[in-house]
Design a protein around this motif. Sequence first.
Motif: not given
Length: 456
Positions: A172-177, A182-185, A270-272
Amino acid sequence: MSHLLCLIVSQQDGPAQMPRKKAVGTSGATRQRVWWRLRQQWRMLGVFEINPEHEFYYLTCVIKEGMQAVIQASMDTPPEDKLTEEHFKAVETQTHEGFEIQTFAAPVFAKLRHSLDITEEEYLNSLCLGGYYLQFVSNSKSKADFFVTNDKWFFLKTQSRREVRFLLSNLQAYMDHLEKYPHSLMVRFLGVFKIVIPNQIKKYFIVMQSVFYPDERINIRYDIKGCEVGRRTNPDTGGKQMIKVLKDNNFEGQYIALGQDKPWFADQVKVDTAFLQGLNVLDYSLLLAHQPLHRDEREGKHSLANLVVRATKSVDLDDSPTEVDPPTIPLLSETRADTTDCGSGQPQAAAESATEGIPLQEINWAAKENRTDSVLQDFHEHHHRLLPNCKNAIHVIDGPDRRYFVGIIDIFTVYNWKKKLENLWKSLRYPGRAFSTVRPTKYSRRFCQWMEEHTQ
């Protein structure tokens, strides 16, 4: 996956994998066809085609048969608009002759595949109908087996029960992230399964999108952790036609040249890593590869038609937080350019045809430099970027002269008491040196610092 060893072109002769076309044209065209066939017959050091003589042939046949039934069952069901707790906890079991397959959180991963523009037909064809899998033999301590589809689009990796439970408990946390960024690495997990062959095998495995797809023109690969101890690979190929996966110390003196995407890249790292730090995770890697951009690719990416298609691909403006003077890109929302090739210097015809029938005044914002800069600034502020027009766009960033393939992988190592003891031992063994087993806060900070220092 961070230890995928070395890629090597096989010296063995074998049957052609595709029908040969009748030879026509110049000798240069003939050489191109010969070279293409050689490129398609590549092999990897420690990697084997899983044909009927291979020890894992039966297992991969079971996986293919089970997954084919699972995917076909889901093809008639549209992706869920809104995921519920039941979707994340869903477990489905299908019984086949001689084995059974369990599928975990199927609606969740179907929605993720849909968000990546991967159709169920494409997923089925690659995983189940596309020829023999290839096996990766890794020097990783995890004892995992790695398989890759014949077209090299998807990876399958066996996982321990603990690792699968960790992923599902944090899904759930992974999908929320990924929804927020949406352009996460982050590597994209596309399915979690369990195969049971009574009295023989009980294996969990996950399916992931390959970071290095397509890889036809990739000429160098790195696995980066942001530390120094044990982070050098001998680049000597011993005279063999191979490409080694190198590490941090091999990269010294080089830079990831991203140009205007550098600020976005630094912020997204940094976000990831902050997300992974929140999961108490360490020892993840950035997979990195690059290939030179052809002249037509460098020039074409700045064309009006290409910019419109890329902008449409990059963001759903209905969900954009900016509502002032929105551009009219939604008129193209139903357009699907041919994005199957991200490495061969595809022509701009598909992108140009996408603009047919649209009044010029509705897209002329892209031709104005100041308007383009404003759009790009909005993308960056909300962690968006202009994605390239290709199938694996999430993991591809175009710099001024090179195309980079990037993705954060290996996110299952939790900083538990075993890792704390390992940290203590390495602190005594390597005083004052940077090693991988450190607290997640320190790992994240050091990882970001390495990226900042090696990006321009």
